[in-house]
Motif scaffolding. Structure first.
Motif, PDB file in Angstrom:
ATOM      1  N   LYS A 194       0.708  -1.167  -0.016  1.00 16.59           N
ATOM      2  CA  LYS A 194      -0.066   0.005  -0.026  1.00 16.59           C
ATOM      3  C   LYS A 194       0.876   1.088  -0.080  1.00 16.59           C
ATOM      4  CE  LYS A 194      -3.478   2.428   2.816  1.00 16.59           C
ATOM      5  NZ  LYS A 194      -4.996   2.282   2.218  1.00 16.59           N
ATOM      6  N   ALA A 195       1.823   1.106   0.778  1.00 18.98           N
ATOM      7  CA  ALA A 195       2.812   2.242   0.861  1.00 18.98           C
ATOM      8  C   ALA A 195       3.783   2.465  -0.386  1.00 18.98           C
ATOM      9  CB  ALA A 195       3.778   2.269   2.248  1.00 18.98           C
ATOM     10  N   ASP A 196       4.139   1.340  -0.852  1.00 16.08           N
ATOM     11  CA  ASP A 196       4.855   1.470  -2.329  1.00 16.08           C
ATOM     12  C   ASP A 196       3.667   2.269  -3.300  1.00 16.08           C
ATOM     13  OD1 ASP A 196       7.133   0.442  -0.981  1.00 16.08           O
ATOM     14  OD2 ASP A 196       6.762  -1.324  -1.828  1.00 16.08           O
ATOM     15  N   ALA A 197       2.720   1.582  -3.429  1.00 17.88           N
ATOM     16  CA  ALA A 197       1.745   2.341  -4.274  1.00 17.88           C
ATOM     17  C   ALA A 197       1.662   3.689  -4.255  1.00 17.88           C
ATOM     18  CB  ALA A 197       0.506   1.516  -4.283  1.00 17.88           C
ATOM     19  N   LEU A 198       1.430   4.286  -3.025  1.00 15.62           N
ATOM     20  CA  LEU A 198       1.315   5.766  -2.624  1.00 15.62           C
ATOM     21  C   LEU A 198       2.534   6.343  -3.098  1.00 15.62           C
ATOM     22  CD1 LEU A 198      -0.634   5.615   0.668  1.00 15.62           C
ATOM     23  CD2 LEU A 198      -1.319   6.488  -1.370  1.00 15.62           C
ATOM     24  N   MET A 199       3.792   5.708  -2.695  1.00 16.22           N
ATOM     25  CA  MET A 199       5.122   6.380  -3.333  1.00 16.22           C
ATOM     26  C   MET A 199       5.082   6.663  -4.478  1.00 16.22           C
ATOM     27  SD  MET A 199       7.674   6.560  -0.323  1.00 16.22           S
ATOM     28  CE  MET A 199       8.971   6.636  -1.360  1.00 16.22           C
TER      29      MET A 199
END
Ligand code: N0T
Length: 534
Positions: A194-199
């Motif tokens: 989820k974080a990678d996608a936001l980054m």
């Protein structure tokens, strides 16, 4: 008449942080307020502990108590709220004539969710922890989940509602600290999918603008800083959303405190310090992400003067009022009140002040009880009678302040075009160093441990208020008076009583001929300078 005074009371405005001409004031009941605070220990937030808190705060001459309120204690069962501690705290604060700063221990407490209720901290499904870079699960909660934020927000809003209900007229509670030392140790950010996608998404416009960057994803825009900036942004947005909801009900000033990054070693890696928290190098990220948070405040546990002063400097900004949210309580920390005030701090709040018997060594002193309190009480006594006057001078006039550096060297104060001053330490009378009748090589006893400081406020062109301890101040002429001789025209020792200066004696002769010497007892002077033609 009484009708008018009742009206005046009802009209007392809510506490507010204001800025004018680049200076800040915490307005309490409509006038600048100086927080001479003490923070209770971490487990003193129960009614049963309060009898051990008030005597320490009283002995300290503090006017404000910073006290945690834990999420686990107000919402032990989801949706069922218990404010009995808050009620006791506010009632007893009034009886003890002190104001309150309430610390909201919730999603983050020293980065940990330890103070969140069991139903939160044991439920990884609903309230996910963040993922470390190696794929393992961190102890800390991820800031990226609506479920967590909404649950925290709901409890915070209930707390704010309750404070408004019991305190909306009286303003015993003057500030709120949402969360405590946010961020995460051992990781720079959440490395979940989820974080990678936001980054990989574009950096938000507000942040681009703050850093004057053109669009791109986080790694493209911020390179090696991307991970920490992303985590800081995520936490700051999370808290800002919570604070905005509280503000809509009762907009008390709010601040977040920082577990610091070493100001003298900028190369330390995020995660070795609390990554994502408001450390000095991400203040701009926080400012862009959290417009509802009034200020970011340092928790100071490094005793060396170089490090401490550097951190004060980094947090006293045009866009950030200085507030020492925490400081170690070893005796050496007490003198830093002088330099904090000189940097126009709205307050100082050292940590660990109650008589529960806990010693915070090595972050704090080995001592407990009155021994622990004394060095701080000595300094607070100086400002105690004039907290309002000082805060007003700091806001509307000019103030200066210095603390004794570890190497005891002299410090210069530039008091404007007409005057300057030198502050020196470890001296005997007549400004002598290393001399006393019994021991011809000796410094004053105990002076190897730095404890001195001076704070100066401008009363008028030629008149200054000087508060000092274990230091000497020697005035000199500035450029505008360069050709003239200086006279320390009149020095009054005294104190403030209900806003009025009360003189107890005039200093002259040995007390003024070689500079004004402050020893270990708090002394307040009103100094009038003059010149003569030569
Ligand atoms: C502080 C306090 C309390 C030089 C520590 C400091 C308080 C929290 N954390 O007693 O737990 O609630 O805000 C962290 C200091 C880091 C170590 C600095 C090394």
């Amino acid at each position: 008449g009484s009708a008018a005074s009742v009206q005046a009371q009802a009209a007392k405005p809510i506490p507010e942080l204001v800025q004018k001409n680049g200076k800040f004031a915490l307005m309490v009941d409509g006038a600048p307020y100086l927080i001479l605070g003490g923070q209770a220990n971490n487990s003193s937030n129960y009614e049963g502990a309060l009898p051990k808190v008030w005597p320490a705060i009283k002995d300290m001459h503090a006017n404000t108590l910073a006290m945690p309120v834990a999420w686990e204690q107000i919402e032990p069962v989801e949706g069922k709220f218990d404010f009995s501690f808050v009620d006791a705290l506010v009632t007893q604060a009034r009886e003890n004539n002190v104001r309150l700063v309430i610390l909201w221990f919730a999603t983050w407490k020293n980065t940990n969710p330890s103070y969140s209720p069991t139903w939160v901290k044991t439920d990884n499904k609903r309230f996910p922890r963040l993922t470390n870079k190696d794929g393992t699960t961190s102890y800390a909660l991820s800031p990226l989940y609506d479920t967590t934020r909404e649950a925290d927000k709901k409890a915070y809003v209930e707390l704010v509602k309750h404070i408004k209900a019991i305190d909306g007229e009286q303003h015993t509670v003057i500030m709120l600290q949402p969360e405590n030392e946010t961020g995460v140790y051992g990781s720079a950010r959440d490395y979940s999918k989820k974080a990678d996608a936001l980054m990989a998404k574009p950096v938000p416009a507000a942040l681009l603008k703050k850093y004057n960057k053109t669009s791109g994803n986080w790694n493209e825009v911020f390179g090696k800083d991307a991970d920490e900036y992303f985590h800081a942004w995520s936490i700051a947005r999370y808290i800002d959303d919570i604070v905005a909801a509280g503000d809509a009900i009762y907009p008390l000033p709010t601040y977040v405190n920082a577990a610091l990054k070493d100001p003298l070693n900028p190369d330390h890696k995020p995660g070795s310090y609390a990554s994502g928290g408001p450390v000095y190098s991400v203040i701009d990220v926080w400012k862009a992400a959290a417009p509802h948070i009034e200020l970011l405040a340092p928790d100071l546990y490094t005793p060396t003067s170089q490090s401490y002063e550097k951190t004060l400097e980094l947090y006293a900004r045009k866009d950030n009022a200085l507030y020492v949210a925490e400081s170690g309580n070893r005796p050496v920390y007490a003198r830093y009140i002088f330099s904090a005030l000189g940097r126009q701090a709205i307050g100082f709040d050292p940590f660990g002040f109650d008589y529960t018997g806990y010693s915070n060594h090595p972050l704090g002193t080995t001592k407990t009880g009155i021994e622990m309190v004394k060095p701080f009480a000595t300094v607070y006594k100086l400002f105690g009678g004039m907290d309002r006057e000082w805060a007003k001078l700091s806001f509307e006039s000019q103030v200066w302040g210095v603390s004794e550096p570890d190497d005891h060297t002299d410090q210069k104060l530039d008091l404007g075009p007409k005057w300057n001053a030198t502050v020196s330490y470890r001296e005997w009378q007549f400004g002598l160093r290393k001399w006393d009748p019994e021991n011809r090589n000796g410094f004053p006893e105990g002076s190897d441990t730095p404890s001195g400081g001076i704070a100066v406020a401008k009363l008028s062109d030629n008149e200054f208020l000087v508060a000092g301890l274990n230091a000497r101040i020697t005035f000199g002429t500035g450029e505008a008076n360069a050709k003239k001789g200086i006279l320390v025209d009149r020095v009054e020792e005294g104190h403030y009583e209900a806003g009025k200066w009360v003189m107890s004696r005039v200093w002259n002769g040995d007390q003024t001929d070689y500079g004004l010497n402050f020893a270990g007892e708090p002394v307040l002077l009103k100094v009038r300078l003059a010149t003569y033609e030569q």
